[in-house]
Scaffold this active site. Sequence first.
Site, mmCIF file in Angstrom:
data_model
loop_
_atom_site.group_PDB
_atom_site.id
_atom_site.type_symbol
_atom_site.label_atom_id
_atom_site.label_comp_id
_atom_site.label_asym_id
_atom_site.label_seq_id
_atom_site.Cartn_x
_atom_site.Cartn_y
_atom_site.Cartn_z
ATOM 1 N N TYR A 190 53.294 43.117 42.610
ATOM 2 C CA TYR A 190 52.819 41.756 42.301
ATOM 3 C C TYR A 190 53.316 40.751 43.353
ATOM 4 O O TYR A 190 52.488 40.061 43.975
ATOM 5 C CB TYR A 190 53.257 41.355 40.887
ATOM 6 C CG TYR A 190 52.144 40.834 39.999
ATOM 7 C CD1 TYR A 190 50.959 40.336 40.530
ATOM 8 C CD2 TYR A 190 52.281 40.823 38.618
ATOM 9 C CE1 TYR A 190 49.954 39.850 39.703
ATOM 10 C CE2 TYR A 190 51.276 40.341 37.778
ATOM 11 C CZ TYR A 190 50.119 39.861 38.340
ATOM 12 O OH TYR A 190 49.127 39.384 37.518
ATOM 13 N N GLU A 200 48.290 37.352 49.789
ATOM 14 C CA GLU A 200 47.256 36.343 49.521
ATOM 15 C C GLU A 200 47.648 34.984 50.114
ATOM 16 O O GLU A 200 46.833 34.328 50.771
ATOM 17 C CB GLU A 200 47.043 36.217 48.011
ATOM 18 C CG GLU A 200 46.401 37.466 47.420
ATOM 19 C CD GLU A 200 46.318 37.440 45.902
ATOM 20 O OE1 GLU A 200 46.236 36.351 45.318
ATOM 21 O OE2 GLU A 200 46.333 38.524 45.297
HETATM 22 C C1 LIG Z 1 39.388 28.733 41.850
HETATM 23 C C2 LIG Z 1 40.570 29.306 42.464
HETATM 24 C C3 LIG Z 1 41.594 29.755 41.508
HETATM 25 C C4 LIG Z 1 42.830 30.149 42.195
HETATM 26 C C5 LIG Z 1 43.985 30.232 41.267
HETATM 27 C C6 LIG Z 1 45.205 30.586 41.982
HETATM 28 C C7 LIG Z 1 46.367 30.854 41.131
HETATM 29 C C8 LIG Z 1 46.823 32.254 41.214
HETATM 30 C C9 LIG Z 1 48.107 32.532 40.645
HETATM 31 C C10 LIG Z 1 48.533 33.972 40.599
HETATM 32 C C11 LIG Z 1 47.754 34.896 41.370
HETATM 33 C C12 LIG Z 1 48.080 36.330 41.159
HETATM 34 C C13 LIG Z 1 47.450 37.107 42.202
HETATM 35 C C14 LIG Z 1 47.464 38.544 41.897
HETATM 36 C C15 LIG Z 1 47.666 39.410 42.795
HETATM 37 C C16 LIG Z 1 47.710 40.796 42.479
HETATM 38 O O1 LIG Z 1 47.031 41.378 41.682
HETATM 39 S S1 LIG Z 1 48.836 41.608 43.335
HETATM 40 C C17 LIG Z 1 48.811 43.258 42.753
HETATM 41 C C18 LIG Z 1 49.701 43.504 41.569
HETATM 42 N N1 LIG Z 1 48.989 43.125 40.435
HETATM 43 C C19 LIG Z 1 49.234 43.600 39.240
HETATM 44 O O2 LIG Z 1 50.125 44.390 39.010
HETATM 45 C C20 LIG Z 1 48.294 43.113 38.228
HETATM 46 C C21 LIG Z 1 48.942 42.969 36.964
HETATM 47 N N2 LIG Z 1 48.018 42.239 36.173
HETATM 48 C C22 LIG Z 1 47.291 42.823 35.250
HETATM 49 O O3 LIG Z 1 47.445 43.971 34.959
HETATM 50 C C23 LIG Z 1 46.227 42.061 34.542
HETATM 51 O O4 LIG Z 1 45.508 41.351 35.372
HETATM 52 C C24 LIG Z 1 46.727 41.301 33.381
HETATM 53 C C25 LIG Z 1 45.648 40.425 32.806
HETATM 54 C C26 LIG Z 1 47.889 40.413 33.810
HETATM 55 C C27 LIG Z 1 47.121 42.414 32.423
HETATM 56 O O5 LIG Z 1 47.594 42.017 31.308
HETATM 57 P P1 LIG Z 1 47.234 42.787 29.983
HETATM 58 O O6 LIG Z 1 45.815 43.235 29.992
HETATM 59 O O7 LIG Z 1 47.697 41.939 28.865
HETATM 60 O O8 LIG Z 1 48.149 44.062 30.045
HETATM 61 P P2 LIG Z 1 47.937 45.504 29.570
HETATM 62 O O9 LIG Z 1 49.245 45.934 29.014
HETATM 63 O O10 LIG Z 1 47.431 46.297 30.697
HETATM 64 O O11 LIG Z 1 46.804 45.460 28.435
HETATM 65 C C28 LIG Z 1 46.978 44.862 27.140
HETATM 66 C C29 LIG Z 1 46.100 45.566 26.116
HETATM 67 O O12 LIG Z 1 44.739 45.474 26.471
HETATM 68 C C30 LIG Z 1 44.203 46.778 26.700
HETATM 69 N N3 LIG Z 1 43.283 46.698 27.815
HETATM 70 C C31 LIG Z 1 43.292 45.784 28.792
HETATM 71 N N4 LIG Z 1 42.309 46.010 29.649
HETATM 72 C C32 LIG Z 1 41.672 47.110 29.216
HETATM 73 C C33 LIG Z 1 40.569 47.852 29.699
HETATM 74 N N5 LIG Z 1 39.941 47.526 30.830
HETATM 75 N N6 LIG Z 1 40.180 48.924 28.981
HETATM 76 C C34 LIG Z 1 40.807 49.285 27.858
HETATM 77 N N7 LIG Z 1 41.861 48.612 27.353
HETATM 78 C C35 LIG Z 1 42.282 47.549 28.031
HETATM 79 C C36 LIG Z 1 45.408 47.633 26.985
HETATM 80 O O13 LIG Z 1 45.210 48.971 26.752
HETATM 81 C C37 LIG Z 1 46.415 47.034 26.051
HETATM 82 O O14 LIG Z 1 46.116 47.469 24.745
HETATM 83 P P3 LIG Z 1 47.209 47.587 23.588
HETATM 84 O O15 LIG Z 1 48.203 48.581 24.054
HETATM 85 O O16 LIG Z 1 46.427 48.035 22.419
HETATM 86 O O17 LIG Z 1 47.793 46.229 23.401
#
Ligand SMILES: CCCCCCCCCCCCC/C=C/C(=O)SCCNC(=O)CCNC(=O)[C@H](O)C(C)(C)COP(=O)(O)OP(=O)(O)OC[C@H]1O[C@@H](n2cnc3c(N)ncnc32)[C@H](O)[C@@H]1OP(=O)(O)O
Length: 246
Positions: free
Chosen positions: A168, A175
């Site tokens: 991250y 970026e």
């Molecule tokens: C107009 C211009 C705007 C500009 C704005 C600028 C501001 C920017 C600020 C910050 C910028 C960040 C830039 C990012 C760069 C990078 O990505 S660098 C690379 C490293 N990146 C990462 O490691 C990414 C990490 N982020 C993520 O994983 C996601 O994007 C997230 C949204 C933050 C993930 O969160 P979340 O989904 O809550 O986590 P999980 O634990 O994975 O999932 C939660 C539950 O949801 C289920 N789920 C989610 N997606 C799916 C799917 N596709 N299919 C099936 N299920 C999914 C997951 O299984 C979990 O379920 P439960 O266990 O039942 O809760």
Amino acid sequence: MASSEEDGGGNGAVEEKENGKKKKKLGALATTWLIFYNVAMTAGWLVLGIAMVRFYIQKGTHRGLFRSVQKTLKFFQTFALLEVIHCAVGIVRTSVLVTGVQVSSRIFMVWFIAHSIKQIQNEESVILFLVVWTVTEITRYSFYTFNLLNHLPYFIKWARYNFFIILYPAGVAGELLTIYAALPYVKKTGMFSLRLPNKYNVSFDYYYFLIIVMFSYVPLFPQLYFHMLRQRRRVLHGEVIVEKDD
Ligand SMILES: CCCCCCCCCCCCC/C=C/C(=O)SCCNC(=O)CCNC(=O)[C@H](O)C(C)(C)COP(=O)(O)OP(=O)(O)OC[C@H]1O[C@@H](n2cnc3c(N)ncnc32)[C@H](O)[C@@H]1OP(=O)(O)O
């Protein structure tokens, strides 16, 4: 060899039961769609990763790499907009806001920076965020796929909730350095800017907009990072809310 979830130290039987209950609630159609979506995205990012490695091995330089993989990158990163819809309609239990910030910042980098400003496409920082995104997405989408199929190898779960600790900040550095490298070109060309006087009587300066975007990482990135740290504690260290049977 991949070990199963039970080897991860958590209570495998309880987790599997919980997973089964969640999926029943999700519905067969939504589960099928999510499996298709996640398989397609894993494959897309794998293709991108392999193309990058092949390019580097054949050419021995990163120059021209973005150009050669940009179509695949644009397609799969833009396709990820569906993730915001998944959250909005409730088939994925994630915040629309968190997902929206994550996806929009990526779309912005792809279309409004790397695609639009050709002069910066060969910057090392572009390769940095490309490599970081690719590793992240292969891990993340394969995690979701195996999880939905109820056969999650522990090393994928471990990778999903550990790699981001380094990836991250590395991705954000890539970026920010890329946007910084774009600033002189944006200033020189006045691209995407609207100067007064004009018939709408509004002005917009893309150069200052980019500076604001860079500063917006300061409050927004920690929120995404701490969200992931909380997810990590929940998934790897068992801070799970067990729901009752309906
Ligand atoms: C107009 C211009 C705007 C500009 C704005 C600028 C501001 C920017 C600020 C910050 C910028 C960040 C830039 C990012 C760069 C990078 O990505 S660098 C690379 C490293 N990146 C990462 O490691 C990414 C990490 N982020 C993520 O994983 C996601 O994007 C997230 C949204 C933050 C993930 O969160 P979340 O989904 O809550 O986590 P999980 O634990 O994975 O999932 C939660 C539950 O949801 C289920 N789920 C989610 N997606 C799916 C799917 N596709 N299919 C099936 N299920 C999914 C997951 O299984 C979990 O379920 P439960 O266990 O039942 O809760």
